[in-house]
Motif scaffolding. Structure first.
Motif, PDB file in Angstrom:
ATOM      1  N   GLY A 152     -25.696  28.659 -59.980  1.00 24.92           N
ATOM      2  CA  GLY A 152     -24.293  28.009 -59.463  1.00 24.92           C
ATOM      3  C   GLY A 152     -25.722  26.815 -58.703  1.00 24.92           C
ATOM      4  O   GLY A 152     -26.526  26.071 -59.533  1.00 24.92           O
ATOM      5  N   ASP A 160     -22.095  19.797 -60.934  1.00 21.24           N
ATOM      6  CA  ASP A 160     -20.405  20.492 -60.621  1.00 21.24           C
ATOM      7  C   ASP A 160     -19.477  20.128 -61.538  1.00 21.24           C
ATOM      8  O   ASP A 160     -19.720  18.680 -61.023  1.00 21.24           O
ATOM      9  CB  ASP A 160     -20.339  20.192 -58.815  1.00 21.24           C
ATOM     10  CG  ASP A 160     -19.633  20.736 -57.542  1.00 21.24           C
ATOM     11  OD1 ASP A 160     -18.425  20.807 -58.797  1.00 21.24           O
ATOM     12  OD2 ASP A 160     -19.654  20.895 -57.102  1.00 21.24           O
ATOM     13  N   LEU A 212     -21.551  20.371 -46.263  1.00 21.58           N
ATOM     14  CA  LEU A 212     -22.473  19.996 -46.726  1.00 21.58           C
ATOM     15  C   LEU A 212     -22.907  18.718 -45.967  1.00 21.58           C
ATOM     16  O   LEU A 212     -23.607  18.631 -45.365  1.00 21.58           O
ATOM     17  CB  LEU A 212     -22.303  19.901 -48.090  1.00 21.58           C
ATOM     18  CG  LEU A 212     -22.659  21.528 -48.857  1.00 21.58           C
ATOM     19  CD1 LEU A 212     -22.893  21.088 -50.366  1.00 21.58           C
ATOM     20  CD2 LEU A 212     -23.766  22.579 -47.863  1.00 21.58           C
ATOM     21  N   SER A 259     -27.533  22.237 -55.010  1.00 23.43           N
ATOM     22  CA  SER A 259     -28.107  22.247 -53.672  1.00 23.43           C
ATOM     23  C   SER A 259     -27.023  22.991 -52.820  1.00 23.43           C
ATOM     24  O   SER A 259     -27.126  22.387 -51.683  1.00 23.43           O
ATOM     25  CB  SER A 259     -27.460  20.309 -54.083  1.00 23.43           C
ATOM     26  OG  SER A 259     -26.106  20.472 -54.475  1.00 23.43           O
ATOM     27  N   ASP A 260     -26.505  24.074 -53.767  1.00 20.32           N
ATOM     28  CA  ASP A 260     -26.314  25.295 -52.710  1.00 20.32           C
ATOM     29  C   ASP A 260     -26.848  25.666 -51.988  1.00 20.32           C
ATOM     30  O   ASP A 260     -26.530  26.283 -51.243  1.00 20.32           O
ATOM     31  CB  ASP A 260     -24.720  25.952 -53.487  1.00 20.32           C
ATOM     32  CG  ASP A 260     -23.801  25.206 -53.247  1.00 20.32           C
ATOM     33  OD1 ASP A 260     -23.471  24.822 -52.566  1.00 20.32           O
ATOM     34  OD2 ASP A 260     -22.737  25.702 -54.608  1.00 20.32           O
ATOM     35  N   SER A 293     -16.808  19.781 -52.397  1.00 16.75           N
ATOM     36  CA  SER A 293     -18.607  20.535 -50.879  1.00 16.75           C
ATOM     37  C   SER A 293     -18.712  19.149 -49.760  1.00 16.75           C
ATOM     38  O   SER A 293     -19.627  19.658 -49.849  1.00 16.75           O
ATOM     39  CB  SER A 293     -19.753  20.922 -51.526  1.00 16.75           C
ATOM     40  OG  SER A 293     -19.856  19.612 -52.199  1.00 16.75           O
ATOM     41  N   ARG A 325     -23.912  15.956 -56.514  1.00 20.85           N
ATOM     42  CA  ARG A 325     -23.428  17.352 -57.236  1.00 20.85           C
ATOM     43  C   ARG A 325     -22.817  17.206 -58.514  1.00 20.85           C
ATOM     44  O   ARG A 325     -23.238  18.111 -59.854  1.00 20.85           O
ATOM     45  CB  ARG A 325     -22.470  17.567 -56.176  1.00 20.85           C
ATOM     46  CG  ARG A 325     -21.939  17.896 -55.028  1.00 20.85           C
ATOM     47  CD  ARG A 325     -22.969  19.251 -54.403  1.00 20.85           C
ATOM     48  NE  ARG A 325     -22.200  20.704 -54.600  1.00 20.85           N
ATOM     49  CZ  ARG A 325     -22.265  21.725 -54.713  1.00 20.85           C
ATOM     50  NH1 ARG A 325     -23.205  21.335 -53.876  1.00 20.85           N
ATOM     51  NH2 ARG A 325     -21.113  22.604 -55.249  1.00 20.85           N
TER      52      ARG A 325
END
Ligand code: HMG
Length: 389
Positions: free
Chosen positions: A225, A257, A267, A228-229, A263, A252
């Motif tokens: 993933g 991403d 976020l 930054s998640d 997001s 991202r």
């Protein structure tokens, strides 16, 4: 934490109309609805003192508990005497307190904060707290592209080994610095000069460098993933809201991403509620965004990690992180910041232009005889600035 903003503001839609620009350009294109404009009895000192008083009161902290006071600012009031000394006097801080000012454009407050963290971690604090204040009045020329990205305000933070809001993670920080000419203010000018579009490029390059350096320092890159998640929220330096959107899109994209905007609301959105109503407050901008996140995020962030990106033109940037503490959101909500923003008074554009003209000569304004109260700048007498306490 404490926050101070001027009691008056300009509606960006009104400013756009006065400048013959479509209101959508400022409100949607830049992502700012209002900008704080200080009247002539407000300056970097009064904003700093008001924010610092709120921080001390909200933490039930006595002035004698402070062993270090640093004010980060790029709009100081004197070439020699630091804003911090005025704040010491106005707040009645102890004489056994180390006091100075830091400057590196909008990064000056973060430089002070990082130094204070090292002071606490090294044991030099000996149980006392550091008071870090970021205070600025952002000012560009009337009618320039930078004009709608002005603002004013201060954020004060107490740093100790028992943090109530956020634990800033030791060693988890990435720095990027480079000598660039993107934004500056020559000694002879009250207004900042800026190569606007180039400054956006410099900001994004610095974000990339600092984010990569953070990942190396944290030693946890790779895995499934988007990197930054790992953060429950990302708080970027906010010269105007759209810059945070550009920053997030860039970050991202670096994460690989394919839908880098998807997001954004999750976020970043909550960190922009207050900055969009205040404008750029330079050193304090990212910390106002952090206050905004803690005050307006509906979900419980306790124990969750927040990524912080501070950028100062010229340039120096830092990506670092912190973990939100139990009760932090309730504490920041209790400051009543959103209600304070709602109580401000709108200035008409002619009133705003009058204030801008009057501020040109503020440093030499003769001190008023009438005694005021509540940390107000009264003018200058015998070359000394006079403040009402
Ligand atoms: P500009 O060149 O007049 O604006 O000023 P623009 O033409 O780039 O338009 C801005 C956005 O509005 C664009 O969106 C347009 O498409 C959109 P984008 O392409 O960027 O996504 N737009 C509209 N949207 C909706 N409806 C419409 C419409 N018309 C256009 N009708 C600029 C913009 C940022 C250059 C200027 O405001 C400026 O110079 N600001 C000051 C510099 C600045 O804030 N730089 C940020 C990075 S540097 C930094 O953050 C450090 C700093 O805080 C200082 C320090 O460190 O101390 C500044």
């Amino acid at each position: 934490m404490g926050v101070a903003v001027p009691d008056t503001y300009v509606e960006l839609a009104d400013l756009a109309m006065a400048r013959g620009v479509a209101p959508g350009k400022y409100v949607d294109g830049l992502g700012v609805t209002r900008m704080g404009v200080p009247l002539v009895d407000e300056d970097t000192v009064t904003l700093a003192a008001r924010a610092a008083r709120m921080a001390l009161e909200s933490a039930h902290c006595s002035p004698d508990d402070i062993g270090l006071l640093v004010v980060g600012t790029e709009t100081a009031v004197d070439h020699s005497k630091p804003v911090a000394s005025y704040v010491q006097g106005l707040l009645g801080l102890s004489t056994r307190c180390r006091i100075f000012e830091t400057k590196h454009a909008c990064y000056g407050g973060t430089a002070a904060l990082q130094m204070a963290l090292d002071w606490v971690r090294s044991g030099s604090a000996k149980g006392r707290k550091a008071l870090i204040v970021c205070s600025d009045i952002a000012r560009y020329g009337v009618g320039t592209p930078g004009e709608p990205t002005q603002g004013a305000g201060a954020v004060a933070m107490l740093v100790s080994d028992h943090p109530a809001l956020v634990v800033l993670e030791a060693g988890k920080t990435g720095v990027y610095s480079k000598d660039v000419m993107d934004f500056w203010r020559p000694l002879y000018s009250k207004d900042a000069l800026v190569d606007g579009h180039y400054s956006v490029e410099c900001y994004l390059a610095a974000l990339e460098g600092a984010y990569r350096a953070y990942q190396e320092a944290a030693g946890d890159a790779g895995g499934e993933g988007a990197y930054s998640d790992r953060f429950a929220a990302l708080v970027y330096h906010v010269p105007y809201g759209k810059m945070s959107r550009k920053a997030h899109r860039h970050l991202r994209t670096l994460d690989g991403d394919a839908a880098p905007d998807a997001s954004f609301d999750r976020l970043v959105g909550h960190s922009l509620v207050m900055p969009s109503q205040v404008g750029n407050i330079y050193t304090g901008s990212m910390y106002l965004a952090l206050a905004s996140l803690l005050s307006s995020a509906p979900e419980d962030l306790t124990g969750k990690r927040v990524g912080l990106f501070s950028y100062g033109s010229g340039s120096c940037a830092e990506f670092f992180s912190g973990v939100v503490q139990d009760g932090a959101q309730a504490r920041v909500k209790a400051l009543g910041l959103e209600a304070r923003l709602a109580r401000r008074r709108a200035l008409s554009i002619p009133e705003y232009e009058d204030v801008m003209r009057a501020r040109e000569h503020l440093d030499e304004r003769p001190a008023a005889d009438a005694a005021g109260s509540g940390f107000r700048y009264q003018g200058t007498r015998d070359h000394k600035r006079i403040y009402a306490t």
